[in-house]
Write a protein that holds these residues in place. Structure first.
Motif, short mmCIF file in Angstrom:
data_model
loop_
_atom_site.label_atom_id
_atom_site.label_comp_id
_atom_site.label_asym_id
_atom_site.label_seq_id
_atom_site.Cartn_x
_atom_site.Cartn_y
_atom_site.Cartn_z
N LEU A 1 23.73 26.82 85.03
CA LEU A 1 23.19 27.93 85.80
C LEU A 1 24.28 28.57 86.64
N ASP A 2 24.24 29.87 86.70
CA ASP A 2 25.22 30.64 87.48
C ASP A 2 24.51 31.15 88.75
N VAL A 3 24.97 30.69 89.91
CA VAL A 3 24.35 31.09 91.19
C VAL A 3 25.21 32.20 91.81
N ARG A 4 24.59 33.34 92.09
CA ARG A 4 25.31 34.48 92.63
C ARG A 4 24.70 34.91 93.97
N PRO A 5 25.54 35.18 94.96
CA PRO A 5 25.00 35.70 96.24
C PRO A 5 24.79 37.20 96.16
N VAL A 6 23.73 37.68 96.76
CA VAL A 6 23.46 39.12 96.81
C VAL A 6 23.00 39.46 98.23
N ARG A 7 23.31 40.68 98.65
CA ARG A 7 22.89 41.11 100.00
C ARG A 7 21.38 41.33 100.07
N GLN A 8 20.84 41.87 98.98
CA GLN A 8 19.42 42.18 98.98
C GLN A 8 18.88 42.03 97.56
N LEU A 9 17.72 41.40 97.44
CA LEU A 9 17.13 41.18 96.14
C LEU A 9 16.38 42.41 95.66
N LYS A 10 16.21 42.48 94.36
CA LYS A 10 15.53 43.63 93.77
C LYS A 10 14.09 43.75 94.27
N THR A 11 13.41 42.62 94.43
CA THR A 11 12.02 42.66 94.88
C THR A 11 11.92 43.25 96.29
N ALA A 12 12.92 42.94 97.13
CA ALA A 12 12.91 43.50 98.49
C ALA A 12 13.11 45.00 98.46
N VAL A 13 14.00 45.47 97.57
CA VAL A 13 14.22 46.91 97.44
C VAL A 13 12.97 47.59 96.92
N ASP A 14 12.31 46.95 95.93
CA ASP A 14 11.09 47.54 95.37
C ASP A 14 9.99 47.63 96.42
N ARG A 15 9.90 46.61 97.27
CA ARG A 15 8.87 46.64 98.31
C ARG A 15 9.11 47.77 99.31
N ARG A 16 10.39 47.99 99.63
CA ARG A 16 10.73 49.06 100.57
C ARG A 16 10.46 50.43 99.95
N ALA A 17 10.56 50.51 98.61
CA ALA A 17 10.37 51.80 97.94
C ALA A 17 8.91 52.15 97.75
#
Length: 345
Positions: free
Chosen positions: A325-341
């Motif tokens: 498994l490849d673990v990557r850090p991200v500032r913001q997840l896609k689900t959070a962006v979708d919720r804000r939109a």
């Protein structure tokens, strides 16, 4: 001349995938069951051929038994490659060999079912009436007078029912424990075998009572059931080869593994939220985990690397199927962006 397929010197193969200790005896047992299956099928094919005559149901049973050799052979072939270590030419390893075997087994089911249905329809349309005459078994050693050949056919069909019924039930349990689609497909083929035997026996009895169509109808009903299983299996393995999300064994039910993984990772004190991009490679599940750290939980680059390694170790020990498994850090997840939109209210 140099081989254009030779890998580059900077290829980095992934680490080998291994079954956990508690699964290896079950895998060895599955291999033994497949060898036993080949032996029993060989004897059934010989007996059905000897007793076949002109019965459409008997011919369908014989052809089905021949094609039933494909799943165990496919499993045994794939088991030779599945756990080979990745190398410079195949840096992702050979895990998909089991999916290739599953494709072959599913296509065999689909071809078998299609043949049985078409042959039954042609028989009914042409009004072919099977003839089952008398026979003198074993050259007259058992009986002085000939007996109806249908009894010989029914005895052969009953013999063809018993081994697949037992072996199929044993394989289904192992398929769930090993998350093995090929083994599950083979168990379905075994189910089709014993259903064919029973339906064929009723078809032969129907001919004996003067119902000439019973033989073809029995073969056609068998073919419809086999075609359905083959179509479902083929669709699933094609989806798997196109990196479909992980599913249950032999079907399209949701795999609970991502939910278990999410629960484990959210238990880490520095993880705010996670998302996945997972796919199946044979029985293994691999892919990418996107981790959103909590605010001020990670202070330096070295701290971030250590925490990512921690998350990776935790993820791969959550379940024996999780691998590389490849673990990557991200500032913001896609689900959070979708919720804000999403529009308010």
């Amino acid at each position: 001349m140099s081989d254009p397929a030779l890998p580059h010197a900077d290829v980095r193969p992934r680490h080998p995938y291994r079954l956990p200790e508690d699964r290896r005896p079950k895998y060895a047992r599955a291999r033994r069951l497949e060898w036993w299956t080949l032996g029993w099928l060989a004897s059934i094919i010989a007996v059905i051929y000897w007793a076949m005559g002109s019965s459409a149901a008997m011919q369908a049973a014989w052809i089905e038994d021949l094609l039933s050799l494909v799943p165990p052979i496919a499993f045994l072939w794939a088991s030779r490659f599945e756990f080979r270590a990745p190398n410079d030419r195949f840096p992702f390893g050979y895990l998909r060999s089991m999916q290739i075997a599953y494709l072959g087994a599913s296509v065999a089911l689909l071809m078998l079912g299609g043949y049985l249905v078409v042959d039954a329809l042609l028989t009914l349309a042409q009004g072919e009436r099977p003839t089952i005459g008398a026979t003198l078994p074993l050259g007259g050693w058992l009986f002085d007078d000939p007996i109806w050949a249908g009894w010989v056919m029914i005895a052969a069909l009953i013999y063809s029912v018993i081994p697949p019924m037992i072996l199929g039930r044993m394989k289904l349990k192992l398929a769930d424990e090993l998350h093995d689609d090929v083994l599950a497909c083979d168990a379905k083929m075994n189910k089709a075998d014993w259903m064919t035997g029973l339906a064929g026996a009723f078809g032969v009895l129907g001919v004996g009572y003067g119902w000439w169509w019973a033989d073809a109808v029995a073969a056609g009903l068998i073919g419809l059931d086999v075609t359905r299983d083959g179509a479902r299996g083929t669709a699933q393995v094609v989806a798997d080869l196109m990196d479909h999300v992980p599913t249950g064994v032999g079907d399209r039910s949701a795999d609970p593994l991502p939910g278990e993984l999410r629960e484990q990772l959210l238990a880490l004190d520095w993880v705010e939220d996670v998302e996945f991009r997972l796919r199946e490679q044979g029985r293994a599940v691999t892919g990418t985990i996107f981790v959103s750290p909590k605010a001020d939980a990670v202070t330096t680059a070295e701290d971030l690397m250590n925490r990512l390694r921690e998350a990776e170790r935790l993820a791969e020990t959550t379940h024996w199927r999780l691998y590389d498994l490849d673990v990557r850090p991200v500032r913001q997840l896609k689900t959070a962006v979708d919720r804000r939109a999403e529009p308010p209210g």
